[in-house]
Motif scaffolding. Structure first.
Motif, PDB file in Angstrom:
ATOM      1  N   PRO A 141      -4.326  -2.763   1.176  1.00 55.39           N
ATOM      2  CA  PRO A 141      -4.292  -3.600   2.379  1.00 55.39           C
ATOM      3  C   PRO A 141      -5.122  -4.875   2.243  1.00 55.39           C
ATOM      4  CG  PRO A 141      -5.537  -1.568   2.776  1.00 55.39           C
ATOM      5  CD  PRO A 141      -4.831  -1.406   1.463  1.00 55.39           C
ATOM      6  N   THR A 183      -7.615   2.503   4.679  1.00 50.38           N
ATOM      7  CA  THR A 183      -7.730   3.163   3.371  1.00 50.38           C
ATOM      8  C   THR A 183      -7.611   2.095   2.304  1.00 50.38           C
ATOM      9  OG1 THR A 183      -6.678   5.166   4.228  1.00 50.38           O
ATOM     10  CG2 THR A 183      -6.756   4.945   1.859  1.00 50.38           C
ATOM     11  N   SER A 184      -8.551   2.083   1.353  1.00 46.44           N
ATOM     12  CA  SER A 184      -8.587   1.002   0.361  1.00 46.44           C
ATOM     13  C   SER A 184      -8.997   1.553  -0.997  1.00 46.44           C
ATOM     14  CB  SER A 184      -9.620  -0.044   0.803  1.00 46.44           C
ATOM     15  OG  SER A 184      -9.923  -0.931  -0.253  1.00 46.44           O
ATOM     16  N   ASN A 198     -11.297   9.547  -1.264  1.00 43.75           N
ATOM     17  CA  ASN A 198     -10.054  10.272  -1.560  1.00 43.75           C
ATOM     18  C   ASN A 198      -9.926  10.493  -3.061  1.00 43.75           C
ATOM     19  OD1 ASN A 198      -9.408  10.053   1.122  1.00 43.75           O
ATOM     20  ND2 ASN A 198      -7.645   8.711   0.839  1.00 43.75           N
ATOM     21  N   GLY A 249      -1.591   0.663   2.371  1.00 38.00           N
ATOM     22  CA  GLY A 249      -0.658  -0.133   1.586  1.00 38.00           C
ATOM     23  C   GLY A 249      -0.058   0.723   0.487  1.00 38.00           C
ATOM     24  N   GLY A 250       0.268   0.146  -0.588  1.00 38.04           N
ATOM     25  CA  GLY A 250      -0.340  -0.921  -1.376  1.00 38.04           C
ATOM     26  C   GLY A 250      -1.848  -1.031  -1.092  1.00 38.04           C
TER      27      GLY A 250
HETATM   28  N1  SAM Z   1      -4.572   1.216  -2.130  1.00 38.99           N
HETATM   29  C1  SAM Z   1      -5.228   2.032  -1.182  1.00 38.99           C
HETATM   30  C2  SAM Z   1      -5.894   3.212  -1.860  1.00 38.99           C
HETATM   31  O1  SAM Z   1      -5.647   3.456  -3.020  1.00 38.99           O
HETATM   32  O2  SAM Z   1      -6.671   3.875  -1.181  1.00 38.99           O
HETATM   33  C3  SAM Z   1      -4.351   2.507  -0.034  1.00 38.99           C
HETATM   34  C4  SAM Z   1      -2.970   3.005  -0.373  1.00 38.99           C
HETATM   35  S1  SAM Z   1      -2.881   4.519  -1.305  1.00 38.99           S
HETATM   36  C5  SAM Z   1      -1.142   4.718  -1.432  1.00 38.99           C
HETATM   37  C6  SAM Z   1      -3.411   5.700  -0.097  1.00 38.99           C
HETATM   38  C7  SAM Z   1      -3.863   7.032  -0.624  1.00 38.99           C
HETATM   39  O3  SAM Z   1      -2.752   7.727  -1.163  1.00 38.99           O
HETATM   40  C8  SAM Z   1      -4.877   6.943  -1.747  1.00 38.99           C
HETATM   41  O4  SAM Z   1      -6.002   7.722  -1.434  1.00 38.99           O
HETATM   42  C9  SAM Z   1      -4.166   7.517  -2.927  1.00 38.99           C
HETATM   43  O5  SAM Z   1      -5.039   8.186  -3.790  1.00 38.99           O
HETATM   44  C10 SAM Z   1      -3.185   8.458  -2.271  1.00 38.99           C
HETATM   45  N2  SAM Z   1      -2.048   8.778  -3.125  1.00 38.99           N
HETATM   46  C11 SAM Z   1      -1.216   7.917  -3.748  1.00 38.99           C
HETATM   47  N3  SAM Z   1      -0.270   8.583  -4.463  1.00 38.99           N
HETATM   48  C12 SAM Z   1      -0.517   9.907  -4.268  1.00 38.99           C
HETATM   49  C13 SAM Z   1       0.097  11.104  -4.739  1.00 38.99           C
HETATM   50  N4  SAM Z   1       1.142  11.060  -5.537  1.00 38.99           N
HETATM   51  N5  SAM Z   1      -0.413  12.284  -4.352  1.00 38.99           N
HETATM   52  C14 SAM Z   1      -1.493  12.329  -3.527  1.00 38.99           C
HETATM   53  N6  SAM Z   1      -2.109  11.237  -3.033  1.00 38.99           N
HETATM   54  C15 SAM Z   1      -1.643  10.035  -3.409  1.00 38.99           C
END
Ligand code: SAM
Ligand code: SF4
Length: 326
Positions: free
Chosen positions: A70, A93-94, A155, A67-68
């Motif tokens: 999910p 991924t959450s 992550n 997502g966002g």
């Molecule tokens: N909300 C969930 C989460 O935070 O895991 C899923 C969506 S989030 C957009 C998916 C992954 O993208 C997350 O692990 C987040 O840390 C990573 N992410 C978001 N913005 C980022 C960025 N600018 N650079 C690197 N990773 C990024």
């Protein structure tokens, strides 16, 4: 059938964003002036299943929900359970906030591995990154997933001036916990104040870890975005995702669907194909999927080259991360 692009890369991995809404406000992801998509523009759960089924016919064998966040979607359980009936590996991924409510759904759906995002082990810093006071909750949920036998990847977006001093604390966690830490180089998206100077690079991360641990390189698979390692005598592993300084586009097998049903063939692609509108009009979406893939660039959406340091995030043509689906 296989989805092959003009560089001979076969695509069998689809990431589906369920919503652009999120209960966190991570500074690297969510722009301050965010407004969310109206719900009638989002794929319904039936549409997600139907569209995903078409991708499976074209050779997709793995689907990741993202997502966002999910899990804030009210019908996330229905979506997870219905996609689990497809002949695919399903994963998610959450941010971890709601995972305790979904443990049984994950088990029923046969999900074995999840990615949970956590950028710091310091509760105050967690608040300053996410604008939510939930460090302990997310950490408890990570442990709950481990206790329930899930393979848990964590992550960590690695950013200079923010969490660069915590790299070895994360690696130390893998001594006794079967956690798989993934340091991700900070990436530019619209509205996320990215600067080349804030990227903690693959090389810098590895140097830090090597100054404290003896490490072993693990074997990477051809489609892996992460370069995997383990510290000697540790049960878990760590990896580095070097999107910025050492892109891994040559082995890319990924496609994305945004929550409003637009296909992107790369996280950094500036163009999108409107799969959902075509589906709602009763058109055949297979040719649209194929032609979108044929327009895929060799590297990073054709948008930025080796001179990443001078890139300006707001001059890129893309959505914000929260609207793409990470
Ligand atoms: N909300 C969930 C989460 O935070 O895991 C899923 C969506 S989030 C957009 C998916 C992954 O993208 C997350 O692990 C987040 O840390 C990573 N992410 C978001 N913005 C980022 C960025 N600018 N650079 C690197 N990773 C990024
Ligand atoms: Fe939400 Fe995940 Fe983006 Fe953080 S990284 S704002 S949790 S979508």
């Amino acid at each position: 059938m296989m989805l092959t692009d003009t560089f001979g890369r076969e695509h069998n991995y689809l990431r589906i964003s369920l919503t652009d809404v999120c209960n966190f406000r991570c500074l690297y992801c969510m722009p301050e002036d965010v407004s969310f998509m109206p719900s009638n523009q989002l794929m319904s759960h039936e549409e997600i299943k139907a569209i995903a089924t078409e991708y499976v016919k074209l050779g997709v064998t793995k689907i990741r929900l993202t997502g966002g966040e999910p899990l804030v979607r009210k019908d996330a359980d229905k979506i997870i359970l219905s996609l689990s009936k497809l002949p695919i590996e399903l994963t998610l991924t959450s941010n971890g906030f709601l995972v305790d409510k979904y443990i049984e759904v994950f088990k029923q759906a046969g999900i074995r591995s999840l990615n949970i995002s956590l950028d710091t082990l310091d509760a105050n810093k967690f608040f300053s990154i996410t604008k939510r006071d939930n460090f302990q909750l997310v950490w408890n949920h990570i442990k709950l997933l481990i206790e329930n036998g899930f393979h848990v990847k964590v992550n960590v977006v690695a950013m200079k001036g923010i969490n660069e001093n915590e790299i070895n604390d994360f690696v130390a966690l893998t001594k006794d916990l079967p956690l798989h830490i993934r340091f991700i180089e900070f990436m530019p998206f619209n509205g996320n104040h990215w600067q080349g100077a804030n990227v903690l690079t693959y090389k810098e991360i590895l140097e830090q870890v090597e100054s404290k641990f003896s490490i072993l390189k693990l074997k990477d698979e051809v489609h892996d975005t992460a370069k995997k390692f383990t510290a000697y005598n540790h049960v878990g592993t760590f990896a580095i995702i070097s999107t910025i300084t050492e892109p891994f586009c040559a082995g890319c097998n990924r496609m994305r669907l945004t929550a409003d049903g637009k296909m992107k063939n790369c996280l950094f692609s500036s163009s999108e194909s409107d799969i959902l509108s075509a589906y709602r009009n009763g058109d055949d979406i297979l040719p649209i999927i194929k032609s979108n893939l044929l327009s895929k660039f060799k590297e990073r959406g054709g948008q930025f080259d080796e001179a990443y340091f001078s890139m300006k995030a707001d001059e890129m043509q893309n959505r914000s991360m929260v609207k793409i689906g990470g």
